[in-house]
Design a protein around this motif. Structure first.
Motif, PDB file in Angstrom:
ATOM      1  N   TYR A 220       0.962  -1.195   0.101  1.00  0.00           N
ATOM      2  CA  TYR A 220       0.026   0.186   0.061  1.00  0.00           C
ATOM      3  C   TYR A 220       0.962   1.117   0.064  1.00  0.00           C
ATOM      4  O   TYR A 220       1.514   1.547   0.873  1.00  0.00           O
ATOM      5  N   ARG A 221       0.648   1.986  -1.149  1.00  0.00           N
ATOM      6  CA  ARG A 221       1.785   3.131  -1.167  1.00  0.00           C
ATOM      7  C   ARG A 221       2.994   2.683  -1.254  1.00  0.00           C
ATOM      8  O   ARG A 221       3.414   1.996  -2.036  1.00  0.00           O
ATOM      9  N   THR A 222       3.939   3.132  -0.344  1.00  0.00           N
ATOM     10  CA  THR A 222       5.427   2.864  -0.300  1.00  0.00           C
ATOM     11  C   THR A 222       5.821   1.925   0.778  1.00  0.00           C
ATOM     12  O   THR A 222       6.491   1.571   0.884  1.00  0.00           O
ATOM     13  N   GLN A 223       4.676   1.424   1.417  1.00  0.00           N
ATOM     14  CA  GLN A 223       4.814   0.183   2.337  1.00  0.00           C
ATOM     15  C   GLN A 223       4.294  -1.223   1.797  1.00  0.00           C
ATOM     16  O   GLN A 223       3.696  -1.210   1.114  1.00  0.00           O
ATOM     17  N   GLN A 224       5.066  -2.007   2.615  1.00  0.00           N
ATOM     18  CA  GLN A 224       4.491  -3.314   2.089  1.00  0.00           C
ATOM     19  C   GLN A 224       4.753  -4.336   3.518  1.00  0.00           C
ATOM     20  O   GLN A 224       5.355  -4.155   4.467  1.00  0.00           O
ATOM     21  N   VAL A 225       3.825  -5.351   3.797  1.00  0.00           N
ATOM     22  CA  VAL A 225       3.751  -6.360   4.818  1.00  0.00           C
ATOM     23  C   VAL A 225       3.746  -7.627   4.159  1.00  0.00           C
ATOM     24  O   VAL A 225       2.872  -7.923   3.306  1.00  0.00           O
ATOM     25  N   VAL A 226       4.376  -8.661   4.760  1.00  0.00           N
ATOM     26  CA  VAL A 226       4.424 -10.069   4.451  1.00  0.00           C
ATOM     27  C   VAL A 226       3.486 -10.687   5.471  1.00  0.00           C
ATOM     28  O   VAL A 226       3.897 -10.806   6.843  1.00  0.00           O
ATOM     29  N   LEU A 227       2.342 -11.173   5.006  1.00  0.00           N
ATOM     30  CA  LEU A 227       1.659 -11.978   6.099  1.00  0.00           C
ATOM     31  C   LEU A 227       1.854 -13.565   5.888  1.00  0.00           C
ATOM     32  O   LEU A 227       1.936 -14.054   4.991  1.00  0.00           O
ATOM     33  N   LYS A 228       1.966 -14.056   7.068  1.00  0.00           N
ATOM     34  CA  LYS A 228       1.854 -15.587   7.290  1.00  0.00           C
ATOM     35  C   LYS A 228       0.683 -16.034   7.538  1.00  0.00           C
ATOM     36  O   LYS A 228      -0.252 -15.329   7.588  1.00  0.00           O
ATOM     37  N   SER A 229       0.558 -17.410   7.219  1.00  0.00           N
ATOM     38  CA  SER A 229      -0.800 -18.040   7.800  1.00  0.00           C
ATOM     39  C   SER A 229      -1.114 -17.517   9.071  1.00  0.00           C
ATOM     40  O   SER A 229      -0.408 -17.700  10.236  1.00  0.00           O
ATOM     41  N   ARG A 230      -2.607 -17.295   9.018  1.00  0.00           N
ATOM     42  CA  ARG A 230      -3.492 -16.982  10.407  1.00  0.00           C
ATOM     43  C   ARG A 230      -3.115 -15.767  10.861  1.00  0.00           C
ATOM     44  O   ARG A 230      -2.931 -15.325  11.950  1.00  0.00           O
ATOM     45  N   GLN A 231      -2.570 -14.866   9.717  1.00  0.00           N
ATOM     46  CA  GLN A 231      -2.449 -13.490  10.083  1.00  0.00           C
ATOM     47  C   GLN A 231      -3.304 -12.442   9.263  1.00  0.00           C
ATOM     48  O   GLN A 231      -3.676 -12.739   8.219  1.00  0.00           O
ATOM     49  N   ARG A 232      -3.445 -11.193   9.891  1.00  0.00           N
ATOM     50  CA  ARG A 232      -4.488 -10.445   9.304  1.00  0.00           C
ATOM     51  C   ARG A 232      -3.829  -8.917   9.279  1.00  0.00           C
ATOM     52  O   ARG A 232      -3.231  -8.788  10.590  1.00  0.00           O
ATOM     53  N   VAL A 233      -3.998  -8.019   8.093  1.00  0.00           N
ATOM     54  CA  VAL A 233      -3.665  -6.601   8.512  1.00  0.00           C
ATOM     55  C   VAL A 233      -4.711  -5.848   7.640  1.00  0.00           C
ATOM     56  O   VAL A 233      -5.298  -6.273   6.877  1.00  0.00           O
ATOM     57  N   THR A 234      -4.737  -4.472   8.159  1.00  0.00           N
ATOM     58  CA  THR A 234      -5.953  -3.556   7.465  1.00  0.00           C
ATOM     59  C   THR A 234      -4.982  -2.377   7.320  1.00  0.00           C
ATOM     60  O   THR A 234      -4.105  -1.835   7.718  1.00  0.00           O
ATOM     61  N   TYR A 235      -5.252  -1.950   6.103  1.00  0.00           N
ATOM     62  CA  TYR A 235      -4.924  -0.641   5.613  1.00  0.00           C
ATOM     63  C   TYR A 235      -5.848   0.204   5.211  1.00  0.00           C
ATOM     64  O   TYR A 235      -7.006  -0.041   4.654  1.00  0.00           O
ATOM     65  N   SER A 236      -5.493   1.563   5.344  1.00  0.00           N
ATOM     66  CA  SER A 236      -6.567   2.856   4.807  1.00  0.00           C
ATOM     67  C   SER A 236      -5.385   3.978   4.612  1.00  0.00           C
ATOM     68  O   SER A 236      -4.311   3.834   4.437  1.00  0.00           O
ATOM     69  N   ASP A 237      -6.391   5.179   4.470  1.00  0.00           N
ATOM     70  CA  ASP A 237      -5.703   6.549   4.305  1.00  0.00           C
ATOM     71  C   ASP A 237      -4.564   6.541   5.147  1.00  0.00           C
ATOM     72  O   ASP A 237      -3.403   7.236   4.855  1.00  0.00           O
ATOM     73  N   SER A 238      -4.665   6.182   6.503  1.00  0.00           N
ATOM     74  CA  SER A 238      -3.562   6.318   7.393  1.00  0.00           C
ATOM     75  C   SER A 238      -2.573   5.295   7.410  1.00  0.00           C
ATOM     76  O   SER A 238      -1.706   5.167   8.136  1.00  0.00           O
ATOM     77  N   GLY A 239      -2.496   4.399   6.452  1.00  0.00           N
ATOM     78  CA  GLY A 239      -1.500   3.474   6.310  1.00  0.00           C
ATOM     79  C   GLY A 239      -1.900   2.049   6.857  1.00  0.00           C
ATOM     80  O   GLY A 239      -2.974   1.612   7.116  1.00  0.00           O
ATOM     81  N   PHE A 240      -0.986   1.166   7.311  1.00  0.00           N
ATOM     82  CA  PHE A 240      -1.192   0.006   7.751  1.00  0.00           C
ATOM     83  C   PHE A 240      -1.378   0.045   9.341  1.00  0.00           C
ATOM     84  O   PHE A 240      -0.830   0.627  10.080  1.00  0.00           O
ATOM     85  N   ASP A 241      -2.267  -0.797   9.690  1.00  0.00           N
ATOM     86  CA  ASP A 241      -2.546  -1.293  11.284  1.00  0.00           C
ATOM     87  C   ASP A 241      -1.603  -2.144  11.358  1.00  0.00           C
ATOM     88  O   ASP A 241      -0.976  -3.039  10.643  1.00  0.00           O
ATOM     89  N   ASP A 242      -1.698  -2.464  12.720  1.00  0.00           N
ATOM     90  CA  ASP A 242      -0.555  -3.929  13.350  1.00  0.00           C
ATOM     91  C   ASP A 242      -1.120  -4.893  12.688  1.00  0.00           C
ATOM     92  O   ASP A 242      -2.415  -5.305  12.326  1.00  0.00           O
ATOM     93  N   VAL A 243      -0.093  -6.032  12.484  1.00  0.00           N
ATOM     94  CA  VAL A 243      -0.585  -7.452  12.140  1.00  0.00           C
ATOM     95  C   VAL A 243      -0.961  -8.009  13.181  1.00  0.00           C
ATOM     96  O   VAL A 243      -0.306  -7.994  14.427  1.00  0.00           O
ATOM     97  N   VAL A 244      -2.088  -8.806  13.124  1.00  0.00           N
ATOM     98  CA  VAL A 244      -2.631  -9.589  14.417  1.00  0.00           C
ATOM     99  C   VAL A 244      -2.911 -10.783  13.785  1.00  0.00           C
ATOM    100  O   VAL A 244      -3.213 -11.322  12.641  1.00  0.00           O
ATOM    101  N   ALA A 245      -2.782 -11.671  14.846  1.00  0.00           N
ATOM    102  CA  ALA A 245      -3.364 -13.221  14.706  1.00  0.00           C
ATOM    103  C   ALA A 245      -4.805 -13.440  14.860  1.00  0.00           C
ATOM    104  O   ALA A 245      -5.522 -12.684  15.306  1.00  0.00           O
ATOM    105  N   ILE A 246      -5.125 -14.489  13.902  1.00  0.00           N
ATOM    106  CA  ILE A 246      -6.554 -14.668  13.779  1.00  0.00           C
ATOM    107  C   ILE A 246      -6.819 -16.107  13.887  1.00  0.00           C
ATOM    108  O   ILE A 246      -5.841 -17.063  13.821  1.00  0.00           O
ATOM    109  N   ASP A 247      -8.309 -16.364  14.526  1.00  0.00           N
ATOM    110  CA  ASP A 247      -8.437 -17.803  14.498  1.00  0.00           C
ATOM    111  C   ASP A 247      -9.042 -18.096  13.015  1.00  0.00           C
ATOM    112  O   ASP A 247     -10.498 -17.307  12.675  1.00  0.00           O
ATOM    113  N   PRO A 248      -8.472 -18.992  12.255  1.00  0.00           N
ATOM    114  CA  PRO A 248      -9.176 -19.017  10.965  1.00  0.00           C
ATOM    115  C   PRO A 248     -10.673 -19.697  10.710  1.00  0.00           C
ATOM    116  O   PRO A 248     -11.429 -19.468  10.088  1.00  0.00           O
ATOM    117  N   SER A 249     -11.245 -20.354  11.968  1.00  0.00           N
ATOM    118  CA  SER A 249     -12.343 -20.828  11.946  1.00  0.00           C
ATOM    119  C   SER A 249     -13.393 -19.930  12.278  1.00  0.00           C
ATOM    120  O   SER A 249     -14.563 -19.745  11.649  1.00  0.00           O
TER     121      SER A 249
END
Length: 328
Positions: A220-249
C-alpha cells in the motif's frame, strides 16, 4: 391558479416513485441499466431530482429524526391542502431543485450508507447481490468465493493475472503458480501471492487482508507487509495497522454460511447482519451496542438473529417499509 389538491397528488406520486427507486436499488438486483433509468427519471424535472434526493436523505437519516421529518412533511401537506395553498413542492423546486439534481448523481456514485451498488460496482465483471455467495474461476489456477454484495473486475493484457475487488469480500485460493504470481487490487493497495489462500474485504476506504495458508504480500503506497498463515492486516488512508493473529475458523466462517461471534460487540454483529439482508438495521441505543455477543448465526437467516438479539438484550424492534428495522 394552481390546484393544490392535484399538486399534492402529484407530489405523493413522485414521493412514492422515489421510494420505489430506493427499494429497487437496495434489492441487490440493480444493474447498470437501472442506474441509467434512474438518471433519466431524475432528469425529467427538478421535482423528480428533489424527490429522489429527499428519499435518499430520509434513508440516510432514518430513525426518530427521519421518521419525525416524514411525519412533519405529511402534516404540512395536509395543512396546505386544507388552506388551499400550494404544498412543499414549491419550496423543494425553488430552493433545492438544482442542487438536488447534482446531488442525485453523487448519490448514485456514492450511495448513502452503501444502501445500493455504486456506479463503480455496476461496471464489475462479476457481482453478487444481497445475501448471495458465488464461486467463480477468474484466472487459471485461482478459485474465488465471493461473499454478499461483492463486485470484481477482471484485468486484461499484461494485467491478466490481476483482479480488482471493487467492493465486498472474497476468498482467493491460489494454486502453486511457481514464479507466476496472482494479485488482487483493492482501494489502491495490492495483495500478491504465488500459492496461498487469502481473503480480502473492502469496507469503504479501509481494506482488510487475511492470510489463511502460506503467505501473501500486501503493498500500500510505499509500504508493504508479508502476512504469514493465520495473520491479518488492515490498511487505509492512514497506512497499515498492526498485523494481528486470527482464528481461521472464525475469520473464514462466512464461507460455511455462518457468522461466529466470540465476544463480538453487538454493534459489530448488526453491521455484519446488514451485509446479508435488504434494507437496514439501526441500533438507536448506543449503550446496547457495547454488549458482547457469543454465538453462531446463519447468514441466510439474518432475521432469526434479530429475534435472538431481542430476547437476549430486551431490545424492541420496530419494522418500517423497505426492510428498515429500528432497535431500541
Amino acid at each position: 391558479m394552481i390546484d393544490s389538491d392535484r399538486h399534492h397528488d402529484e407530489l405523493s406520486v413522485l414521493e412514492r416513485e422515489a421510494h420505489a427507486w430506493i427499494r429497487r436499488l437496495t434489492s441487490g438486483e440493480a444493474r447498470a441499466a437501472d442506474a441509467a433509468a434512474l438518471q433519466r427519471w431524475c432528469g425529467q424535472s427538478p421535482a423528480h431530482a428533489a424527490a429522489f434526493s429527499e428519499a435518499s436523505q430520509f434513508w440516510k437519516a432514518f430513525g426518530p429524526a427521519g421518521q419525525s421529518l416524514l411525519e412533519d412533511e405529511r402534516a404540512t401537506s395536509r395543512r396546505s391542502r386544507v388552506g388551499g395553498r400550494s404544498p412543499i413542492m414549491s419550496r423543494r423546486v425553488v430552493v433545492g431543485g438544482a442542487l438536488a439534481a447534482a446531488a442525485t448523481g453523487i448519490m448514485v456514485v456514492r450511495p448513502p450508507l452503501d444502501l445500493w451498488p455504486s456506479l463503480f460496482e455496476l461496471r464489475a465483471d462479476y457481482r453478487t447481490g444481497v445475501g448471495e455467495q458465488r464461486e467463480v474461476a477468474v484466472v487459471d489456477g485461482v478459485a474465488v468465493q465471493m461473499n454478499t454484495r461483492t463486485s470484481i473486475a477482471l484485468g486484461s493484457g499484461a494485467a491478466s493475472g490481476t483482479v480488482e475487488l471493487i467492493a465486498g469480500e472474497a476468498s482467493f485460493k491460489v494454486a502453486d503458480r511457481g514464479a507466476e504470481t496472482f494479485s488482487v487490487i483493492a482501494a489502491s493497495g495490492k495483495t500478491t501471492s504465488a500459492g496461498a489462500q487469502f481473503d480480502v474485504r473492502v469496507d469503504g476506504a479501509s481494506v482488510c487482508v487475511t492470510c489463511l495458508t502460506n503467505e501473501a504480500r500486501v503493498e500500500y503506497r510505499t509500504q508493504q507487509v508479508v502476512l504469514k498463515s493465520r495473520q491479518r492486516v488492515t490498511y487505509s488512508d492512514s497506512g497499515f495497522d498492526d498485523v494481528v493473529a486470527i482464528d481461521p475458523s472464525i475469520a473464514a466462517a462466512w464461507q460455511q454460511g455462518l457468522i461466529i461471534c466470540n465476544m463480538m460487540p453487538l454493534t459489530d454483529l448488526i453491521q455484519e447482519l446488514n451485509r446479508y439482508r435488504s434494507g437496514r438495521i439501526v441500533l438507536l441505543n448506543a449503550e446496547f451496542g457495547r454488549n458482547p455477543v457469543n454465538g453462531r448465526f446463519r447468514i441466510d437467516r439474518p432475521d432469526e438473529a434479530l429475534v435472538q438479539i431481542e430476547r437476549a438484550f430486551g431490545i424492541r424492534a420496530r419494522t418500517l417499509p423497505g426492510g428498515l428495522v429500528l432497535l431500541s
